[in-house]
Design an enzyme around this catalytic site. Structure first.
Site, PDB file in Angstrom:
ATOM      1  N   GLY A  25      42.802  53.560  63.209  1.00  0.00           N
ATOM      2  CA  GLY A  25      41.741  54.342  63.243  1.00  0.00           C
ATOM      3  C   GLY A  25      41.880  55.813  63.715  1.00  0.00           C
ATOM      4  N   ASP A  26      43.299  56.560  64.392  1.00  0.00           N
ATOM      5  CA  ASP A  26      44.018  57.562  64.473  1.00  0.00           C
ATOM      6  C   ASP A  26      43.995  57.950  62.919  1.00  0.00           C
ATOM      7  OD1 ASP A  26      43.178  57.741  66.950  1.00  0.00           O
ATOM      8  OD2 ASP A  26      44.792  56.873  67.772  1.00  0.00           O
ATOM      9  N   LEU A  27      44.815  57.331  62.042  1.00  0.00           N
ATOM     10  CA  LEU A  27      45.497  57.513  61.586  1.00  0.00           C
ATOM     11  C   LEU A  27      44.301  58.184  59.951  1.00  0.00           C
ATOM     12  CD1 LEU A  27      49.360  55.822  62.026  1.00  0.00           C
ATOM     13  CD2 LEU A  27      48.446  58.253  62.447  1.00  0.00           C
TER      14      LEU A  27
END
Length: 409
Positions: free
Chosen positions: A179-181
């Site tokens: 989700g972050d990446l």
């Protein structure tokens, strides 16, 4: 601005100045990629509440009070300054920096920067050409935009979590912070597109990237499977929704991925394992036949398991060579030592003096004329505050001292 040699970037983005007021991963990684590509990135932290990934393990030298390798990996090549945006003087410092910057990256919950009085509408008055990249859980608009979010929030809300794992077991999160990446990657793309527009027209813009949106865009065919065929994606373990063989197979010392599903690759595989006649078998001779789930489980999969059982991962890779897609499932120690990883300079070494050498992942973007420079140190808290404010903002030494006394920096 005079940039210390240790963080001097030379590349496609040389001359571009980025203010990074983000923390944790999605925002810092976005600006770190820009730094690798040559931008001058100024990492802004609160002097009394710096980026809390500085406390994340592992630590160089093994000391929990030492320097976080986790932080270093996502903040390499940046200048470090401290500003307390809760003070009026701190807000003015940021505005003065924005006046001369090209890009600002933040990943606070929507409304936070506005509450501080330094949101996009305020900062674009200071610098109309500013590219303001805001990465958040749900985005700047919509009924859920103000909700707190983490990586797992995006995996859950974006549908990816429900698709991952085995059908007869509870869903499993993807084993990394996708989700972050994914938001990082779309953040970089959006930032560079907006920068191109700003350079051409003199007009900046808000780049609004949501973790949840980014995860939705990573779900392959799941959306159209539902909107076109009414099929809700389920958990398939290591299998592909329809392509077969294209999954994990056991071997003598572990597992390999084998993806020889086309007629060409299937024929070569049959020949490699001494059964060329299988390629013309009337039940499994065509790709379409092998895609059939019942036929695949009954005929194709047992064949492959039998072929691979007496070989090691390395032996299977050697047998396949350049002919068919066969890849050992490698543990991280094997990845770091792998000849392809080394050849691609995907592990870079940085000397942290008495703390030792940090080995971290490099930059996957390989540019022929303007190569990235990932092998650089990360900043200490406020390490370059004085030099940035003097050289970039034009502050006098006395003004900087006054700001320190007020707690603004």
């Amino acid at each position: 601005m005079t940039v210390p040699e240790a963080v001097q970037g030379v590349g496609s983005l040389e001359g571009v100045v980025v203010l990074d007021v983000s923390r944790v991963v999605a925002g810092p990684y976005c600006s770190q990629i820009l730094a690798d590509l040559g931008a001058t990135v100024i990492k802004v932290e609160n002097p009394r509440d710096p980026d809390y990934t500085r406390t994340f393990p592992p630590f160089l030298g093994g000391d929990p009070d030492g320097f976080s390798a986790f932080y270093a990996q996502y903040n390499r090549g940046k200048l470090g300054i401290t500003i307390d945006l809760g003070t009026d003087e701190g807000k003015q410092v940021l505005r003065d920096l924005v006046a001369k910057a090209h890009i600002l990256v933040e990943n606070f919950r929507p409304g936070t920067m506005e509450k501080l009085g330094v949101g996009y509408d305020v900062l674009r008055e200071v610098n109309p050409a500013l590219v303001y990249t805001a990465i958040s859980g749900y985005g700047q608009t919509g009924p859920l935009s103000r909700r707190p979010a983490y990586d797992n929030t995006a995996q859950a809300a974006g549908g990816l979590w429900s698709m991952n794992g085995y059908a007869d077991r509870p869903a499993v999160r993807v084993g990394t912070i996708i989700g972050d990446l994914s938001a990082t990657m779309f953040g970089v793309i959006g930032t560079l597109a907006a920068l191109r527009h700003a350079e051409r027209t003199g007009t900046g813009q808000l780049v609004d990237v949501a973790q949840t949106d980014s995860v939705v865009a990573m779900t392959e065919s799941a959306v159209v499977d539902y909107t076109v065929a009414g099929k809700v994606a389920g958990r398939l373990g290591n299998q592909h929704p329809f392509v077969r063989p294209y999954e994990l197979f056991p071997c003598k010392d572990g597992f390999v991925f084998f993806g020889g599903y086309t007629d060409k690759f299937w024929r070569i595989t049959c020949e490699m394992f001494g059964q060329p006649e299988i390629a013309d078998d009337p039940e499994i001779g065509s790709m379409t036949q092998r895609f059939d789930d019942e036929v695949y489980e009954r005929r194709v999969k047992p064949l492959i398991i039998g072929w691979f059982a007496s070989y090691t991962k390395a032996e299977l890779e050697e047998i396949a060579g350049d002919r068919v897609p066969m890849t050992a499932v490698k543990s991280m120690d094997e990845v770091v030592a792998d000849e392809q990883t080394v050849a691609r300079e995907m592990i870079v070494d940085v000397d942290y003096d008495e703390l030792g050498t940090l080995r971290m992942f490099g930059q996957p973007i390989k540019l022929g004329e303007t190569p990235a420079t990932p092998a650089r140190k990360a900043n200490l808290v406020g390490e370059h505050t004085e030099s940035v404010l003097q050289d970039f903002a034009g502050y006098s030494a006395s003004h900087i001292e006054k700001l320190r006394e007020l707690g603004a920096i």
